[in-house]
Write a protein that holds these residues in place. Sequence first.
Motif, short mmCIF file in Angstrom:
data_model
loop_
_atom_site.label_atom_id
_atom_site.label_comp_id
_atom_site.label_asym_id
_atom_site.label_seq_id
_atom_site.Cartn_x
_atom_site.Cartn_y
_atom_site.Cartn_z
N ILE A 165 1.05 -1.35 -0.17
CA ILE A 165 -0.03 0.02 -0.13
C ILE A 165 0.83 1.21 0.02
O ILE A 165 1.68 1.26 0.82
N THR A 166 0.75 2.13 -1.12
CA THR A 166 1.44 3.29 -1.01
C THR A 166 0.69 4.39 -0.74
O THR A 166 -0.37 4.70 -1.70
N ILE A 167 0.68 5.41 0.29
CA ILE A 167 -0.05 6.35 0.58
C ILE A 167 0.78 7.73 0.50
O ILE A 167 1.78 7.89 0.83
N ASN A 168 0.22 8.70 -0.64
CA ASN A 168 1.05 9.92 -0.85
C ASN A 168 0.00 11.10 -0.17
O ASN A 168 -0.89 11.00 -0.32
N GLU A 169 0.96 11.79 0.69
CA GLU A 169 0.29 12.97 1.26
C GLU A 169 0.47 14.28 0.63
O GLU A 169 1.66 14.40 0.18
#
Length: 105
Positions: free
Chosen positions: A101-105
């Motif tokens: 899972i890749t979450i970009n903020e």
Amino acid sequence: DGSVFQVAWDRPSTTDAYIEFDLTPITTHTIDTDAIKLALVNANMGIYQPLDINRVAEIVKEADPQVVVTNCQVSTDGTNWYDIIYPTTKKDRLEIATTRITINE
């Protein structure tokens, strides 16, 4: 009552699911990305149940109602990205892991 009987069942195989999306906070608060990833991992994925961007956004919003999910894509190989994916066969289920899972903020 002491009866002996045989029980048989199948266990589904798994297909890896990869998820990537951007998060934008609605209010000024710190986003707990670990809690969001855990919510995605704990999502109940049934046998041959698809995973789509709407389901990802729903799970994320349940974990943190103060964020907006954008640019969401899902994949079974981490290379080719789609709006919806299915397990490899009708006997499989998708498996989500925090490392995929890749979450970009």
